[in-house]
Design an enzyme around this catalytic site. Structure first.
Site, mmCIF file in Angstrom:
data_model
loop_
_atom_site.group_PDB
_atom_site.id
_atom_site.type_symbol
_atom_site.label_atom_id
_atom_site.label_comp_id
_atom_site.label_asym_id
_atom_site.label_seq_id
_atom_site.Cartn_x
_atom_site.Cartn_y
_atom_site.Cartn_z
ATOM 1 N N SER A 111 0.835 -1.199 0.000
ATOM 2 C CA SER A 111 0.000 0.000 0.000
ATOM 3 C C SER A 111 0.871 1.252 0.000
ATOM 4 O O SER A 111 1.894 1.309 0.694
ATOM 5 C CB SER A 111 -0.902 0.014 1.235
ATOM 6 O OG SER A 111 -1.576 1.252 1.295
ATOM 7 N N ASN A 145 -0.209 7.430 -8.699
ATOM 8 C CA ASN A 145 -1.513 7.290 -9.365
ATOM 9 C C ASN A 145 -2.549 6.574 -8.502
ATOM 10 O O ASN A 145 -3.748 6.721 -8.721
ATOM 11 C CB ASN A 145 -1.281 6.535 -10.684
ATOM 12 C CG ASN A 145 -2.559 6.019 -11.292
ATOM 13 O OD1 ASN A 145 -3.306 6.765 -11.922
ATOM 14 N ND2 ASN A 145 -2.849 4.723 -11.084
ATOM 15 N N SER A 149 -6.961 16.156 -9.355
ATOM 16 C CA SER A 149 -8.296 15.955 -9.916
ATOM 17 C C SER A 149 -8.983 17.303 -10.040
ATOM 18 O O SER A 149 -8.742 18.217 -9.227
ATOM 19 C CB SER A 149 -9.115 15.067 -8.982
ATOM 20 O OG SER A 149 -10.485 15.134 -9.335
ATOM 21 N N TYR A 203 -11.627 13.988 -0.829
ATOM 22 C CA TYR A 203 -10.877 13.765 -2.073
ATOM 23 C C TYR A 203 -10.317 15.081 -2.630
ATOM 24 O O TYR A 203 -9.147 15.169 -3.019
ATOM 25 C CB TYR A 203 -11.838 13.110 -3.058
ATOM 26 C CG TYR A 203 -11.289 12.683 -4.379
ATOM 27 C CD1 TYR A 203 -10.455 11.567 -4.489
ATOM 28 C CD2 TYR A 203 -11.639 13.358 -5.551
ATOM 29 C CE1 TYR A 203 -9.985 11.156 -5.731
ATOM 30 C CE2 TYR A 203 -11.182 12.957 -6.783
ATOM 31 C CZ TYR A 203 -10.357 11.852 -6.878
ATOM 32 O OH TYR A 203 -9.900 11.443 -8.105
ATOM 33 N N ALA A 248 -9.655 17.854 -1.044
ATOM 34 C CA ALA A 248 -8.580 18.374 -0.183
ATOM 35 C C ALA A 248 -7.285 17.624 -0.461
ATOM 36 O O ALA A 248 -6.209 18.225 -0.598
ATOM 37 C CB ALA A 248 -8.971 18.230 1.282
ATOM 38 N N ALA A 249 -7.387 16.299 -0.556
ATOM 39 C CA ALA A 249 -6.184 15.495 -0.813
ATOM 40 C C ALA A 249 -5.589 15.860 -2.173
ATOM 41 O O ALA A 249 -4.371 16.011 -2.317
ATOM 42 C CB ALA A 249 -6.529 14.008 -0.769
ATOM 43 N N LYS A 250 -6.454 16.014 -3.175
ATOM 44 C CA LYS A 250 -5.967 16.254 -4.531
ATOM 45 C C LYS A 250 -5.317 17.625 -4.672
ATOM 46 O O LYS A 250 -4.332 17.776 -5.394
ATOM 47 C CB LYS A 250 -7.112 16.087 -5.534
ATOM 48 C CG LYS A 250 -7.555 14.632 -5.731
ATOM 49 C CD LYS A 250 -6.394 13.715 -6.050
ATOM 50 C CE LYS A 250 -6.801 12.438 -6.769
ATOM 51 N NZ LYS A 250 -5.618 11.548 -6.958
ATOM 52 N N ALA A 281 -11.115 9.954 -17.097
ATOM 53 C CA ALA A 281 -11.141 8.710 -17.872
ATOM 54 C C ALA A 281 -12.221 7.789 -17.332
ATOM 55 O O ALA A 281 -12.569 7.852 -16.151
ATOM 56 C CB ALA A 281 -9.778 8.019 -17.790
ATOM 57 N N ARG A 318 -13.022 2.092 -13.234
ATOM 58 C CA ARG A 318 -13.970 1.603 -12.219
ATOM 59 C C ARG A 318 -14.321 2.710 -11.215
ATOM 60 O O ARG A 318 -15.365 2.694 -10.594
ATOM 61 C CB ARG A 318 -13.408 0.378 -11.510
ATOM 62 C CG ARG A 318 -12.287 0.701 -10.566
ATOM 63 C CD ARG A 318 -11.895 -0.484 -9.744
ATOM 64 N NE ARG A 318 -10.940 -0.058 -8.738
ATOM 65 C CZ ARG A 318 -10.442 -0.836 -7.821
ATOM 66 N NH1 ARG A 318 -10.783 -2.099 -7.768
ATOM 67 N NH2 ARG A 318 -9.587 -0.378 -6.931
HETATM 68 P P1 NAI Z 1 -8.863 2.887 -10.540
HETATM 69 O O1 NAI Z 1 -9.683 2.561 -9.341
HETATM 70 O O2 NAI Z 1 -9.084 2.113 -11.784
HETATM 71 O O3 NAI Z 1 -7.321 2.812 -10.210
HETATM 72 C C1 NAI Z 1 -6.771 3.109 -8.954
HETATM 73 C C2 NAI Z 1 -5.862 1.966 -8.553
HETATM 74 O O4 NAI Z 1 -5.204 2.294 -7.324
HETATM 75 C C3 NAI Z 1 -6.635 0.670 -8.313
HETATM 76 O O5 NAI Z 1 -6.131 -0.365 -9.144
HETATM 77 C C4 NAI Z 1 -6.437 0.394 -6.838
HETATM 78 O O6 NAI Z 1 -6.364 -0.982 -6.509
HETATM 79 C C5 NAI Z 1 -5.135 1.112 -6.550
HETATM 80 N N1 NAI Z 1 -4.977 1.458 -5.136
HETATM 81 C C6 NAI Z 1 -5.930 1.939 -4.305
HETATM 82 N N2 NAI Z 1 -5.429 2.125 -3.078
HETATM 83 C C7 NAI Z 1 -4.124 1.752 -3.130
HETATM 84 C C8 NAI Z 1 -3.084 1.734 -2.175
HETATM 85 N N3 NAI Z 1 -3.275 2.133 -0.917
HETATM 86 N N4 NAI Z 1 -1.852 1.323 -2.571
HETATM 87 C C9 NAI Z 1 -1.644 0.904 -3.850
HETATM 88 N N5 NAI Z 1 -2.613 0.881 -4.787
HETATM 89 C C10 NAI Z 1 -3.840 1.316 -4.433
HETATM 90 O O7 NAI Z 1 -9.108 4.440 -10.817
HETATM 91 P P2 NAI Z 1 -8.467 5.443 -11.884
HETATM 92 O O8 NAI Z 1 -9.579 6.248 -12.393
HETATM 93 O O9 NAI Z 1 -7.572 4.747 -12.818
HETATM 94 O O10 NAI Z 1 -7.620 6.403 -10.929
HETATM 95 C C11 NAI Z 1 -6.233 6.637 -11.044
HETATM 96 C C12 NAI Z 1 -5.916 7.982 -10.406
HETATM 97 O O11 NAI Z 1 -6.496 9.021 -11.171
HETATM 98 C C13 NAI Z 1 -6.448 8.153 -8.988
HETATM 99 O O12 NAI Z 1 -5.517 8.849 -8.222
HETATM 100 C C14 NAI Z 1 -7.683 8.986 -9.185
HETATM 101 O O13 NAI Z 1 -8.035 9.686 -8.027
HETATM 102 C C15 NAI Z 1 -7.238 9.867 -10.312
HETATM 103 N N6 NAI Z 1 -8.319 10.498 -11.058
HETATM 104 C C16 NAI Z 1 -9.088 9.755 -11.901
HETATM 105 C C17 NAI Z 1 -10.083 10.366 -12.619
HETATM 106 C C18 NAI Z 1 -10.896 9.632 -13.602
HETATM 107 O O14 NAI Z 1 -11.699 10.279 -14.314
HETATM 108 N N7 NAI Z 1 -10.766 8.323 -13.723
HETATM 109 C C19 NAI Z 1 -10.404 11.798 -12.458
HETATM 110 C C20 NAI Z 1 -9.498 12.485 -11.586
HETATM 111 C C21 NAI Z 1 -8.501 11.834 -10.918
#
Ligand code: NAI
Length: 304
Positions: free
Chosen positions: A74, A101, A153, A166, A168-170, A198, A201
């Site tokens: 993690s 990410n 974000s 979220y 605040a963190a971002k 994007a 999930r």
């Molecule tokens: P996602 O849920 O597909 O990917 C996030 C990944 O992070 C998951 O595979 C999850 O298992 C992993 N993860 C979660 N907690 C973890 C931890 N403590 N240690 C290691 N891995 C961990 O979501 P997505 O959309 O691909 O998100 C990627 C990043 O982009 C995130 O930071 C999200 O907040 C950010 N984001 C995404 C947006 C979107 O439209 N999809 C919009 C704005 C930001």
């Protein structure tokens, strides 16, 4: 235009077991990078853990002839974040690229949000970005080379209902990267921030299926590839990307007004009289550091 390559480069990508992170891992590996595919493998709200997600992406990379190793730790604890970076050192001897990410969501209105929802989201996004960056930084400094991309974000940069934790963190990540930019400058360590959108999930829960399907993570990955490449020539920048749209966002400050502090007290009424000028953003500027901004604020004052 010559092909952007990552031969000889080692990348750590957190949360790369799915969504956006997976698309970065596949793109970088397809262009020669050795990749640590980190993923805790839990659910989108941060519960549970599994090795399947990271392993699957490693298998995909290997199947196309690339090099990758999995890591299942993690990002949200200092000890485990160090293990993520150590995986790169053990497998490939260095770390050139870090893409922060990993992420989770626990959306609720401020009234309904449990303290645990706030803490957990801050821990994964903000603590996780800080810990992984702190763990990777000494290795980058040693090699006088580093490329860090962290993920913010629009919810943080511009605001969104139900995402106080979220958001605040971002936006915290933007502040963190602004400072890493300063500390990395003399070691050729560049730190930039991405604001993606994007269909993953994570967004499945908030966007309609037809939009989720069209917003492919692969439309975001190309600018991330440039941001972590040798060719990248900026630090402390924020880039937005999604659905084929790319742009730069920035924190800017208007020209403002100056009151002569030697002429007497500044009253609330004096402020209200000048509000149009204070609020005016025409001719707004960016600052490269807090020192530059303070320099402007003090520029009209005389000191003994
Ligand atoms: P996602 O849920 O597909 O990917 C996030 C990944 O992070 C998951 O595979 C999850 O298992 C992993 N993860 C979660 N907690 C973890 C931890 N403590 N240690 C290691 N891995 C961990 O979501 P997505 O959309 O691909 O998100 C990627 C990043 O982009 C995130 O930071 C999200 O907040 C950010 N984001 C995404 C947006 C979107 O439209 N999809 C919009 C704005 C930001």
């Amino acid at each position: 235009m010559a092909e952007l390559r990552f031969d000889g480069r080692v990348a750590v990508i957190t949360g790369a077991g799915g969504g956006l992170g997976r698309s970065y891992a596949l793109l970088l590996a397809s262009r020669g990078a050795k990749v640590v595919v980190n993923d805790l493998g839990g659910t989108f709200d941060g519960t549970g853990a599994s090795e399947t997600a990271a392993q699957k992406v490693v298998d995909e990379i290997k199947a196309m002839g690339g090099e990758a190793v999995p890591n299942y730790d993690s990002v949200s604890e200092w000890e485990s974040a160090q293990k993520i970076v150590q995986t790169a050192i053990d497998a490939f001897g260095k770390v050139d690229i870090l893409i922060n990410n990993a992420g989770i969501l626990r959306d609720k209105s401020l009234i309904k949000m449990e303290i645990e929802d706030y803490r957990k989201v801050m821990a994964v996004h903000l603590d996780g970005t800080f810990f992984c960056t702190k763990a990777a930084f000494p290795f980058m400094r040693e090699n006088n080379y580093g490329r860090i991309v962290s993920t913010a974000s629009a919810a943080g940069v511009y605001g969104n209902f139900g995402q106080t934790n979220y958001g605040a963190a971002k936006m915290g990540i933007v502040g963190l990267m602004n400072c890493v930019k300063q500390e990395g400058a003399k070691y050729n360590i560049l730190a930039n921030t991405l604001v993606p959108v994007a269909g993953t999930r994570m967004t499945q829960t908030v966007l309609p299926p037809n939009i989720v399907e069209k917003l492919k993570p692969e439309y975001v990955a190309p600018i991330v590839a440039w941001m972590v490449s040798e060719q990248c020539d900026v630090s402390g920048n924020i880039f937005t990307a999604g659905g084929g749209y790319f742009s730069r966002a920035a924190v800017v400050e208007g020209p403002g007004v100056f009151f002569d502090t030697d002429a007497g007290d500044i009253t609330p009424e004096m402020i209200m009289e000048k509000l149009d000028e204070i609020k005016n953003m025409a001719g707004a500027q960016e600052f490269g550091s807090a020192t530059e901004q303070t320099g402007k604020a003090l520029s009209h004052m005389k000191f003994d």
